[in-house]
Motif scaffolding. Structure first.
Motif, short mmCIF file in Angstrom:
data_model
loop_
_atom_site.label_atom_id
_atom_site.label_comp_id
_atom_site.label_asym_id
_atom_site.label_seq_id
_atom_site.Cartn_x
_atom_site.Cartn_y
_atom_site.Cartn_z
N VAL A 58 38.52 -64.74 50.88
CA VAL A 58 38.94 -64.12 49.64
C VAL A 58 39.73 -65.29 48.98
CG1 VAL A 58 40.59 -62.21 49.04
CG2 VAL A 58 39.09 -61.89 51.02
N TYR A 59 39.75 -65.23 47.68
CA TYR A 59 40.31 -66.23 46.75
C TYR A 59 40.92 -65.45 45.49
CZ TYR A 59 38.27 -69.51 49.44
OH TYR A 59 37.79 -70.53 50.66
N ASP A 60 42.20 -65.76 45.09
CA ASP A 60 42.75 -65.25 44.03
C ASP A 60 42.75 -66.31 42.85
OD1 ASP A 60 43.14 -62.69 44.79
OD2 ASP A 60 45.11 -62.96 45.38
N VAL A 61 42.61 -66.12 41.67
CA VAL A 61 42.56 -67.21 40.46
C VAL A 61 43.35 -66.18 39.37
CG1 VAL A 61 41.39 -68.48 38.91
CG2 VAL A 61 40.10 -67.58 41.25
N GLU A 62 44.36 -66.77 38.93
CA GLU A 62 45.29 -66.61 37.67
C GLU A 62 44.64 -67.67 36.67
OE1 GLU A 62 49.94 -65.72 37.47
OE2 GLU A 62 49.54 -68.04 37.49
N VAL A 63 44.66 -67.02 35.57
CA VAL A 63 44.16 -67.71 34.02
C VAL A 63 45.35 -67.75 33.24
CG1 VAL A 63 42.74 -67.68 32.34
CG2 VAL A 63 41.81 -67.16 34.37
N THR A 64 45.94 -68.54 32.91
CA THR A 64 47.17 -68.62 31.96
C THR A 64 46.73 -69.63 30.62
OG1 THR A 64 48.08 -70.48 32.84
CG2 THR A 64 48.71 -68.54 33.93
N ASN A 65 47.51 -69.42 29.74
CA ASN A 65 47.47 -70.33 28.34
C ASN A 65 48.39 -71.42 28.53
OD1 ASN A 65 49.80 -69.22 27.56
ND2 ASN A 65 48.91 -67.87 25.77
N GLN A 66 48.38 -72.40 27.35
CA GLN A 66 49.18 -73.34 27.40
C GLN A 66 50.79 -73.14 27.31
OE1 GLN A 66 46.98 -72.23 24.95
NE2 GLN A 66 47.98 -72.54 23.05
N HIS A 67 51.06 -71.68 27.12
CA HIS A 67 52.46 -71.38 27.03
C HIS A 67 52.77 -70.53 28.48
CE1 HIS A 67 52.23 -72.00 22.75
NE2 HIS A 67 51.15 -71.33 22.70
N GLY A 68 52.06 -70.61 29.33
CA GLY A 68 52.26 -70.04 30.86
C GLY A 68 52.06 -68.45 30.69
N THR A 69 51.59 -68.08 29.67
CA THR A 69 51.06 -66.63 29.59
C THR A 69 49.85 -66.29 30.46
OG1 THR A 69 52.04 -66.54 27.02
CG2 THR A 69 50.41 -64.67 28.09
N ARG A 70 50.14 -65.20 31.40
CA ARG A 70 49.10 -64.72 32.10
C ARG A 70 48.04 -64.09 31.19
NH1 ARG A 70 51.45 -61.77 37.46
NH2 ARG A 70 51.64 -63.81 38.56
N ILE A 71 46.86 -64.40 31.24
CA ILE A 71 45.77 -64.22 30.48
C ILE A 71 44.77 -63.01 31.36
CG2 ILE A 71 43.54 -64.74 29.20
CD1 ILE A 71 46.28 -65.40 27.74
#
Length: 141
Positions: A111-124
């Motif tokens: 099981v793997y979790d992936v967090e996607v963020t933008n260049q400002h650190g905002t969670r997408i």
């Protein structure tokens, strides 16, 4: 080989054949046993009818990070199930980063979790993938 060297060699072998990730301009920023970080810029062809980053491309970035994380042990591993929750829109020109980390790995399942963020650190987006190890390896033991 050390576990880190094995993770890097596995990633190199996978990357050589990963035409989808290459075509989308993804870059591997970090590989370690059970972890990977990839980034990608949102281009004009990746925007949807709302002029936001299309969710399918965000999912693909997260899925690629998941793939490199779960294949970091020199054992061919495939995705068995994945889901994503979109939290904020991505915009044209955003530099998205997908950080994948192993939550659990036992036997042939992970099981793997992936967090996607933008260049400002905002969670997408937040992505969770389940993996299954199959036959094969990337580099000789």
């Amino acid at each position: 080989m050390t576990p880190q060297e094995l993770a890097e060699a596995s990633a190199d072998a996978m990357w050589a054949a990963d035409r989808a990730s290459q075509h989308l301009g993804m870059v591997i920023e970090h590989i370690a046993p059970g972890a990977a970080r990839l980034r990608m810029e949102v281009t004009r062809t990746m925007t949807n009818g709302h002029d936001n980053g299309h969710g399918g491309y965000i999912f693909t970035l997260a899925d690629s990070a998941f793939a490199f994380a779960c294949n970091s042990y020199n054992a061919v591993t495939v995705g068995q199930q994945a889901s994503i929750t979109y939290l904020a829109p991505a915009r044209l020109g955003d530099h998205l980063t997908a950080d994948a980390r192993e939550v659990s790995r036992a036997g042939r399942s992970g099981v793997y979790d992936v967090e996607v963020t933008n260049q400002h650190g905002t969670r997408i987006a937040l992505f969770r993938g389940m993996s299954r190890t199959v036959r094969g390896s990337y580099v000789p033991d």
